[in-house]
Design a protein around this motif. Structure first.
Motif, PDB file in Angstrom:
ATOM      1  N   PHE A  43       0.821  -1.218   0.000  1.00  0.00           N
ATOM      2  CA  PHE A  43       0.000   0.000   0.000  1.00  0.00           C
ATOM      3  C   PHE A  43       0.851   1.264   0.000  1.00  0.00           C
ATOM      4  O   PHE A  43       0.413   2.314  -0.484  1.00  0.00           O
ATOM      5  CB  PHE A  43      -1.016  -0.001   1.143  1.00  0.00           C
ATOM      6  N   VAL A  47       0.161   4.090  -2.740  1.00  0.00           N
ATOM      7  CA  VAL A  47      -0.176   5.440  -2.282  1.00  0.00           C
ATOM      8  C   VAL A  47       0.864   6.442  -2.771  1.00  0.00           C
ATOM      9  O   VAL A  47       0.536   7.558  -3.186  1.00  0.00           O
ATOM     10  CB  VAL A  47      -0.295   5.474  -0.746  1.00  0.00           C
ATOM     11  N   CYS A  71      -5.963   0.193  -7.998  1.00  0.00           N
ATOM     12  CA  CYS A  71      -5.238   0.885  -6.933  1.00  0.00           C
ATOM     13  C   CYS A  71      -5.996   0.832  -5.606  1.00  0.00           C
ATOM     14  O   CYS A  71      -5.410   0.611  -4.546  1.00  0.00           O
ATOM     15  CB  CYS A  71      -4.979   2.334  -7.336  1.00  0.00           C
ATOM     16  N   ILE A  75      -4.564  -0.913  -2.180  1.00  0.00           N
ATOM     17  CA  ILE A  75      -4.410  -0.090  -0.977  1.00  0.00           C
ATOM     18  C   ILE A  75      -5.298  -0.605   0.146  1.00  0.00           C
ATOM     19  O   ILE A  75      -4.877  -0.696   1.313  1.00  0.00           O
ATOM     20  CB  ILE A  75      -4.734   1.383  -1.295  1.00  0.00           C
ATOM     21  N   GLY A  78      -4.101  -3.945   1.573  1.00  0.00           N
ATOM     22  CA  GLY A  78      -2.814  -3.731   2.215  1.00  0.00           C
ATOM     23  C   GLY A  78      -2.948  -3.089   3.582  1.00  0.00           C
ATOM     24  O   GLY A  78      -2.323  -3.529   4.553  1.00  0.00           O
ATOM     25  N   ILE A  79      -3.768  -2.047   3.669  1.00  0.00           N
ATOM     26  CA  ILE A  79      -3.961  -1.369   4.963  1.00  0.00           C
ATOM     27  C   ILE A  79      -4.632  -2.298   5.965  1.00  0.00           C
ATOM     28  O   ILE A  79      -4.200  -2.409   7.128  1.00  0.00           O
ATOM     29  CB  ILE A  79      -4.792  -0.090   4.766  1.00  0.00           C
TER      30      ILE A  79
END
Length: 227
Positions: A43, A47, A71, A75, A78-79
């Motif tokens: 991420f 980002v 995207c 993200i 991943g977060i």
């Protein structure tokens, strides 16, 4: 196997001292640290350089074939994966202090279920990003190509790191089930004993007291002898 069961689900007895060196060397902890690092890289790359713009325009677009969903997906997982690793990392620290086997069971099942779900999501993410990157035009990628490749690469690595977490969580769950099976004993029904009115009282038949003689029956009358 309820409260106070030491060693349930692969953890030490509740109340033991925390050893940081031994804790970090545990396989599931190492796999969790690796999963957190991989998620952070994915991420962070998306980002930082996942969005770019053309020289003649200030509008940003996703580097993966102008697909915003690619995207956002990378993200997002991943977060969430990074935050989940932190949460389960704290669970691993406090897990030996939990004395209730039922609470341990639920935490292990939560770890197992989340690891299985995120292994699947990382696989989908890897396939999605790879597909969109293959359709991306070279002239649209002026900055961020290395970040895009890094996101794809560490998405692939995350599949295996979270797969290891599945194996370790399942092993802990299996150990807990086996511990329960070994410690549980089916109670046998009690056989009722005959009622005793008073302890140490024998139920033998009555016996005549010792040293007693039956009274002799008086014989017939005899006159005194005549001299």
């Amino acid at each position: 196997m309820e409260g106070g069961s030491g060693g349930a689900y692969g953890a030490a007895k509740a109340g033991g001292a925390f050893d940081l060196g031994r804790f970090v060397q545990q396989p599931q902890v190492l796999a969790r640290i690796a999963s957190a690092i991989f998620a952070l890289i994915v991420f962070a790359c998306l980002v930082g350089e996942g969005y770019t713009n053309l020289p003649k325009s200030s509008q940003l677009f996703c580097i993966f074939n102008h697909n915003e969903d690619a995207c956002r997906y990378g993200i997002g997982i991943g977060i969430l994966a990074f935050l989940a690793c932190i949460f389960f990392f704290m669970v691993d620290i406090y897990f030996p202090q939990i004395s209730n086997a039922t609470d341990r069971k639920y935490l292990v099942l939560a770890d197992l279920g989340f690891s299985g779900l995120w292994t699947f999501l990382w696989f989908i993410g890897f396939c999605f990003l790879t597909n969109q990157w293959s359709w991306t035009r070279a002239e649209d990628v002026r900055v961020g190509a290395d970040s895009a490749r890094a996101a794809i690469t560490f998405s692939f690595f995350s599949i295996f790191s979270w797969g290891l977490l599945i194996a370790f969580a399942y092993k802990r769950y299996k150990m807990g089930v086996e511990d329960f099976g070994h410690s549980y004993i089916d109670p046998t029904p009690e056989v009722p004993t005959p009622y005793s009115s008073y302890p140490n009282i024998s139920h033998d038949s009555y016996q005549q007291p010792p040293f007693t003689h039956a009274a002799e029956a008086p014989e017939g009358y005899q006159p005194p002898p005549v001299y």
